[in-house]
Structure formats: C-alpha cells, structure tokens
Scaffold this active site. Structure first.
Site, mmCIF file in Angstrom:
data_model
loop_
_atom_site.group_PDB
_atom_site.id
_atom_site.type_symbol
_atom_site.label_atom_id
_atom_site.label_comp_id
_atom_site.label_asym_id
_atom_site.label_seq_id
_atom_site.Cartn_x
_atom_site.Cartn_y
_atom_site.Cartn_z
ATOM 1 N N ALA A 12 29.342 31.972 38.069
ATOM 2 C CA ALA A 12 30.554 31.170 37.931
ATOM 3 C C ALA A 12 30.238 29.842 37.253
ATOM 4 O O ALA A 12 29.141 29.291 37.387
ATOM 5 C CB ALA A 12 31.173 30.918 39.303
ATOM 6 N N ILE A 14 31.169 26.767 37.808
ATOM 7 C CA ILE A 14 30.764 25.654 38.664
ATOM 8 C C ILE A 14 29.311 25.789 39.092
ATOM 9 O O ILE A 14 28.596 24.801 39.267
ATOM 10 C CB ILE A 14 31.692 25.531 39.897
ATOM 11 C CG1 ILE A 14 31.386 24.231 40.642
ATOM 12 C CG2 ILE A 14 31.550 26.739 40.813
ATOM 13 C CD1 ILE A 14 32.338 23.948 41.774
ATOM 14 N N ALA A 15 28.847 27.023 39.225
ATOM 15 C CA ALA A 15 27.462 27.248 39.635
ATOM 16 C C ALA A 15 26.491 26.894 38.523
ATOM 17 O O ALA A 15 25.528 26.138 38.726
ATOM 18 C CB ALA A 15 27.267 28.696 40.075
ATOM 19 N N ARG A 37 27.626 40.712 38.379
ATOM 20 C CA ARG A 37 28.023 42.120 38.461
ATOM 21 C C ARG A 37 27.328 42.953 37.391
ATOM 22 O O ARG A 37 27.255 44.177 37.510
ATOM 23 C CB ARG A 37 29.540 42.244 38.320
ATOM 24 C CG ARG A 37 30.323 41.679 39.502
ATOM 25 C CD ARG A 37 31.800 41.664 39.195
ATOM 26 N NE ARG A 37 32.095 40.775 38.063
ATOM 27 C CZ ARG A 37 33.292 40.663 37.498
ATOM 28 N NH1 ARG A 37 34.301 41.382 37.954
ATOM 29 N NH2 ARG A 37 33.481 39.827 36.494
ATOM 30 N N TYR A 58 25.573 41.896 43.631
ATOM 31 C CA TYR A 58 25.561 40.882 44.682
ATOM 32 C C TYR A 58 24.769 41.353 45.898
ATOM 33 O O TYR A 58 24.054 40.570 46.535
ATOM 34 C CB TYR A 58 26.985 40.535 45.097
ATOM 35 C CG TYR A 58 27.850 39.986 43.983
ATOM 36 C CD1 TYR A 58 27.309 39.234 42.941
ATOM 37 C CD2 TYR A 58 29.228 40.205 43.971
ATOM 38 C CE1 TYR A 58 28.090 38.738 41.922
ATOM 39 C CE2 TYR A 58 30.028 39.692 42.956
ATOM 40 C CZ TYR A 58 29.460 38.969 41.932
ATOM 41 O OH TYR A 58 30.244 38.475 40.918
ATOM 42 N N LYS A 97 35.171 25.920 48.172
ATOM 43 C CA LYS A 97 36.525 25.726 48.676
ATOM 44 C C LYS A 97 37.513 26.400 47.718
ATOM 45 O O LYS A 97 37.180 26.636 46.553
ATOM 46 C CB LYS A 97 36.819 24.243 48.858
ATOM 47 C CG LYS A 97 36.638 23.409 47.564
ATOM 48 C CD LYS A 97 37.805 23.568 46.617
ATOM 49 C CE LYS A 97 37.479 23.200 45.213
ATOM 50 N NZ LYS A 97 38.517 23.690 44.268
ATOM 51 N N ASP A 178 43.589 25.237 44.253
ATOM 52 C CA ASP A 178 42.450 24.807 43.451
ATOM 53 C C ASP A 178 42.121 23.336 43.648
ATOM 54 O O ASP A 178 40.960 22.973 43.886
ATOM 55 C CB ASP A 178 42.725 25.096 41.978
ATOM 56 C CG ASP A 178 41.524 24.812 41.100
ATOM 57 O OD1 ASP A 178 40.386 25.016 41.559
ATOM 58 O OD2 ASP A 178 41.712 24.386 39.943
#
Length: 336
Positions: A12, A14-15, A37, A58, A97, A178
């Site tokens: 992702a 943000i990661a 995936r 995962y 979150k 969000d």
C-alpha cells in the site's frame, strides 16, 4: 539495542512511501518482510526499500517465523479479518485506521485481542504521538487556555478517481472514514471523554456513492467539537482549540512535515506566541512506541478499545446525516 522485526502486509502507498522509510530511522524497528498478492510486486518493493524477504501471499508473511510485528495497511474492509489472522499466527499487530467498517467489526477485533493477551494490538493513529500534539494536549488541559470549550477542525483534499480505493463504498471509502476519523479522534483525545450526542450533514457523490463532504457537531459534557472533512475540496487542514482564556492553533495537524519544524500558535490573555516543534517523523515515533511496548511487555499508547469508541461516533454521524436529527452515542456494542 534490541529490535523488533516487522512484516508489512501489502505494498500500500502509505506503507511504501511513509511507514517503511520512517521505520528505517527507528532504533527499535527493523523491516524484514513485505507481502503482496503477487510476488513480483512484493519483490520490486523489497528491492527498492532494502527489505530482505518478499512474499507473494499474505499468509506466507504471517507464517514467517522472523516476523514479530505485522503492520496492516490494507483497505479498510480487510483491516479486521487480516489483523485477526495475524494475531492467530502469533504476531503483534499495528493496524491502520479506521479499524474496520463498523463498531461491531472493531469489537470483534477487541475480542480477538483479548483471546491473545500476550500480543500487542493498536490502531495506527500516528498523529497522537507527534510532539506537536503532546504539546497541544498539555496546553489544552493544564489551564494554559483556561477551560477547554470547543474545537474546530478542517481536513480536505481532492480525489474523484473512481479506481482509487477511497472511492469504493464497499471498501469503506469516503471522507468520513478516511479523514473524518481524525477530528473525531482528536476531540475525544483532548476532552478525555466521549461525546454524548452528535449531529451530522453528509453530501454523497452521485456517481461514486461515497460521502464526499461531511460536517459534524460533537457535543461533550464540557463543550463541543465541530468539523468538516471532504475528499473533493482543495487541500487544507487546520485545528483550532479554544478555551475560556486562550486558544491553540495547529498549522499542519495531521500530515506533519518531516523536513521542517511544525508551528503552533498559543494565544492567552496577553499575546499570541508562535511555538515550534523540532522536525521529526511521527511514523518513526509510532513505530518506536509500539516496539517498546512489545519489547518491554508494557501497554500500548492507545488501547484497541479506543478504536471501537471512534467507530461508534462515525456511525452516529452517518445516522444523523440520514435522519437529520441528533444521534446519541451508545457505548455498548456487540461483535458481529
């Protein structure tokens, strides 16, 4: 110094752009694995970010014995199921979150955490750990602004891309989930209490079917908090914390810059003072605090139950938006 070994559950944005680079500056965290995936995606991210292990599923990351902590930045609808799987695999979990799609889902995760009492579990509201928020909290609660009476928050950006995960209502997309979760969280944080009732207005995108602009009023026993959040307005964020004898204004409350000091303004009866907080990375701080809780077997900074309380307010605002009337906050919730 002892370090915890982190596995990242997905590539992702943000990661790979925020959390992993920040953890590289941590004294107590080491990123040892990343999963996607599809294996090529994980391998590309691992090579770019210097991560030794890449997994094409995962479950493979959860089976990796070298991983102590799993960071879960998956889309909102996958937060609870994969966090529970990580707990069942014996991993501590820091989950992005909002914790899930509902308070009931969040309670399901709380219950799962209680079944694994030796494991640490926390929702990743990184802003709370930034020194500017620790300073703002102190000023709001130690009498520096008199009695805290009201909070005003604005948080917006523009995104109408139908392919973006934030535009998918089935995956928990929309402004309130969000970014609206932030003003709700900070209001509860500063008042140190739960709101008794809320009033919300919600505007939906006619094509995407997500809330594109939501405003809310949270009523506490000691005051109020108001906010507007939007995914289809100009980029802007600000927080004003106002008391009987002063106020605190935070310039960049959520996406705090890492390349310059943060600015706040404290107004009392005599003057307005500009305060600065040395540059730092709130994601690094969050990783360190969570790791120290794991290494020292101490409580996490924010208990997972807090995530359920935040979801209850989110749900009440949506209910108020549907009915056009005040919605009470019921702190009793049963897991699905």
């Amino acid at each position: 110094m002892a370090k915890t070994r982190w596995g990242i559950l997905s590539t992702a944005k943000i990661a790979v752009e925020q959390v992993i680079p920040a953890l590289k500056y941590s004294d107590s965290c080491e990123v040892v694995a990343i999963a996607s995936r599809r294996l090529p995606g994980a391998q590309q991210a691992a090579e770019r970010l210097g991560i030794p292990n890449a997994h094409g599923a995962y479950d493979d990351l959860l089976d990796n014995p070298d991983v102590d902590i799993v960071y879960n930045p998956l889309p909102n609808h996958l937060h609870v199921p994969w966090t529970i799987k990580a707990l069942e695999a014996g991993k501590h979990v820091l989950c992005e979150k909002p914790i899930g799609l509902s308070a009931a889902q969040g309670q399901e995760l709380v219950d799962a955490g209680r079944r694994h009492p030796t494991l640490k579990l926390m929702e990743a509201f990184m802003y709370r750990h930034h020194p500017q928020w620790r300073l703002a909290h102190r000023l709001a609660t130690d009498g520096s602004i008199g009695e805290l009476r009201t909070i005003q928050t604005f948080f917006s950006f523009f995104n109408n891309d139908p392919e973006n995960i934030r535009s998918n209502p089935d995956w928990g997309g929309g402004a309130l989930m969000d970014i609206g979760c932030y003003p709700i969280s900070l209001s509860r944080f500063l008042f140190g209490a739960e709101p008794t009732r809320v009033l919300g207005t919600v505007e939906f995108d006619p094509e995407l079917h997500i809330d594109r602009m939501t405003s809310g009023v949270l009523e506490f026993e000691r005051g109020t908090s108001t906010f507007t959040c939007s995914t289809q307005l100009a980029d802007y964020q600000r927080v004003n914390i106002v008391g009987t004898e002063g106020r605190v204004e935070i310039e960049v409350p959520f996406n705090a810059p890492i390349d310059r000091p943060c600015r706040l303004w404290h107004q009392d009866r005599h003057a307005v003072r500009e305060l600065t907080v040395d540059q730092c990375n709130q994601y690094t701080i969050q990783g360190d605090l969570f790791s120290q809780a794991v290494l020292n077997d101490t409580p996490v900074p924010t208990p997972i139950e807090d995530a359920v309380s935040n979801m209850l307010v989110i749900e009440a605002i949506l209910e108020s938006g549907r009915t056009g009337s005040w919605a009470p906050i019921d702190q009793e919730v049963e897991a699905v």
